[in-house]
Write a protein that holds these residues in place. Structure first.
Motif, short mmCIF file in Angstrom:
data_model
loop_
_atom_site.label_atom_id
_atom_site.label_comp_id
_atom_site.label_asym_id
_atom_site.label_seq_id
_atom_site.Cartn_x
_atom_site.Cartn_y
_atom_site.Cartn_z
N GLY A 145 38.31 42.84 -3.52
CA GLY A 145 37.41 41.79 -3.97
C GLY A 145 37.93 40.41 -3.60
O GLY A 145 37.16 39.50 -3.27
N ILE A 146 39.27 40.25 -3.66
CA ILE A 146 39.86 38.96 -3.27
C ILE A 146 39.62 38.70 -1.79
O ILE A 146 39.22 37.60 -1.39
CB ILE A 146 41.37 38.97 -3.59
N LEU A 147 39.84 39.73 -0.97
CA LEU A 147 39.60 39.58 0.48
C LEU A 147 38.12 39.33 0.75
O LEU A 147 37.77 38.56 1.65
CB LEU A 147 40.06 40.83 1.22
N PHE A 148 37.27 39.98 -0.04
CA PHE A 148 35.83 39.83 0.15
C PHE A 148 35.38 38.40 -0.13
O PHE A 148 34.38 37.92 0.42
CB PHE A 148 35.09 40.81 -0.77
N GLY A 149 36.12 37.71 -0.99
CA GLY A 149 35.75 36.34 -1.33
C GLY A 149 36.32 35.29 -0.41
O GLY A 149 35.94 34.11 -0.50
N LEU A 150 37.23 35.70 0.50
CA LEU A 150 37.83 34.74 1.42
C LEU A 150 36.91 34.48 2.61
O LEU A 150 36.31 35.41 3.16
CB LEU A 150 39.18 35.27 1.93
N GLU A 151 36.79 33.22 2.98
CA GLU A 151 36.00 32.84 4.15
C GLU A 151 36.82 31.90 5.02
O GLU A 151 37.64 31.12 4.50
CB GLU A 151 34.69 32.15 3.75
N LYS A 152 36.59 31.97 6.31
CA LYS A 152 37.30 31.08 7.24
C LYS A 152 36.28 30.27 8.03
O LYS A 152 35.26 30.81 8.48
CB LYS A 152 38.18 31.89 8.20
N GLU A 153 36.56 29.00 8.17
CA GLU A 153 35.69 28.11 8.95
C GLU A 153 36.50 27.47 10.06
O GLU A 153 37.49 26.79 9.80
CB GLU A 153 35.09 27.04 8.05
N ALA A 154 36.10 27.73 11.30
CA ALA A 154 36.76 27.13 12.46
C ALA A 154 35.99 25.87 12.83
O ALA A 154 34.80 25.93 13.15
CB ALA A 154 36.78 28.11 13.62
N THR A 155 36.68 24.73 12.80
CA THR A 155 36.02 23.45 13.03
C THR A 155 36.67 22.71 14.19
O THR A 155 37.89 22.62 14.27
CB THR A 155 36.08 22.57 11.77
N VAL A 156 35.82 22.19 15.07
CA VAL A 156 36.28 21.42 16.22
C VAL A 156 35.47 20.12 16.28
O VAL A 156 34.25 20.13 16.10
CB VAL A 156 36.11 22.20 17.54
N ALA A 157 36.16 19.02 16.53
CA ALA A 157 35.49 17.73 16.71
C ALA A 157 35.97 17.12 18.02
O ALA A 157 37.15 17.25 18.38
CB ALA A 157 35.78 16.79 15.55
N LEU A 158 35.06 16.48 18.72
CA LEU A 158 35.43 15.85 19.99
C LEU A 158 34.61 14.60 20.25
O LEU A 158 33.50 14.45 19.74
CB LEU A 158 35.27 16.85 21.15
N PHE A 159 35.21 13.71 21.03
CA PHE A 159 34.51 12.55 21.56
C PHE A 159 34.17 12.84 23.02
O PHE A 159 34.99 13.39 23.76
CB PHE A 159 35.38 11.29 21.50
N ALA A 160 32.97 12.50 23.42
CA ALA A 160 32.55 12.66 24.81
C ALA A 160 32.11 11.30 25.34
O ALA A 160 31.29 10.61 24.71
CB ALA A 160 31.40 13.66 24.92
N THR A 161 32.68 10.91 26.48
CA THR A 161 32.41 9.59 27.05
C THR A 161 32.07 9.71 28.52
O THR A 161 32.73 10.47 29.25
CB THR A 161 33.62 8.66 26.88
N VAL A 162 31.06 8.97 28.96
CA VAL A 162 30.68 8.92 30.37
C VAL A 162 31.08 7.56 30.93
O VAL A 162 30.72 6.52 30.38
CB VAL A 162 29.15 9.12 30.55
N PHE A 163 31.86 7.59 32.02
CA PHE A 163 32.30 6.36 32.69
C PHE A 163 31.59 6.23 34.04
O PHE A 163 31.33 7.23 34.72
CB PHE A 163 33.81 6.38 32.94
N SER A 164 31.29 5.01 34.42
CA SER A 164 30.71 4.73 35.73
C SER A 164 31.83 4.61 36.76
O SER A 164 33.00 4.51 36.39
CB SER A 164 29.91 3.43 35.68
#
Length: 209
Positions: A145-164
């Motif tokens: 039941g303890i394992l059943f209640g565990l959740e994992k969230e994989a989170t990624v954040a990034l900046f994207a920039t376009v240069f001339s």
């Protein structure tokens, strides 16, 4: 016979007109360099996967010609300009000129993490469901039941920039994506979150490409 010859001539003329319209369109396809930086603890093997993924998806989503990894490495060595935590405007210009690129897109990953959380209601649900059975099954279900209640969230954040090619910023955006699928304790993966974040950013960046 003359009618047949005339039909062939008309067909040739139409074909030439179509080719004349299509060929310039192919010639106008823009050339883009795609770079990925890691300002977060990204495993090197997964970073290489993301570099290839970003180039492939950029070519498809933005309908552009993407410089190969070999071309990008050569240009950086040739100009002694490396895309790292910072790059000067002059360095960006030299890089774009060497690559003959219309734009340079830089993805900077600033967050790469797995977060564990516990939902007691899921554990209580499993324990409650087994309480109707014998006590031995209930004892077995308690740790599950303890394992059943565990959740994992994989989170990624990034900046994207376009240069001339002149080194000016044409467009920038930030994207955060969390991967929390079914059975997330086993299946949540920051690599998948990063791929979805790159795709989301590319759909936004197409306005500048």
């Amino acid at each position: 016979m003359s009618n047949k010859a005339r039909s062939v001539q008309c067909g040739v003329v139409v074909g030439l007109m179509v080719l004349t319209a299509i060929v310039p369109a192919f010639g106008q396809r823009q050339r883009v360099a795609v770079c990925i930086q890691a300002a977060a603890p990204v495993p090197s093997a997964q970073l290489e996967i993301l570099k290839s993924f970003a180039s492939q998806r950029c070519a498809v989503i933005a309908d552009v010609e993407v410089c190969s990894a070999g071309e990008l490495m050569y240009a950086q060595r040739f100009t002694n300009t490396y895309v790292g935590n910072s790059i000067s405007v002059n360095g960006m210009r030299r890089l774009a000129q060497t690559l003959d690129a219309d734009h340079i897109v830089i993805f900077r990953i600033v967050r790469w993490e797995n977060q564990l959380s516990f939902k007691p209601e899921w554990s209580l649900l499993l324990v409650g469901a087994t309480s109707f059975f014998d006590s031995s099954l209930t004892l077995l279900a308690s740790p599950l039941g303890i394992l059943f209640g565990l959740e994992k969230e994989a989170t990624v954040a990034l900046f994207a920039t376009v240069f001339s090619p002149s080194g000016d910023v044409e467009f920038t955006t930030m994207v955060t994506y969390a991967d929390q699928p079914l059975f997330s304790l086993i299946t949540a993966d920051p690599l998948e979150a990063a791929k979805r974040a790159i795709e989301t950013a590319l759909f936004q960046l197409t306005v500048a490409l």
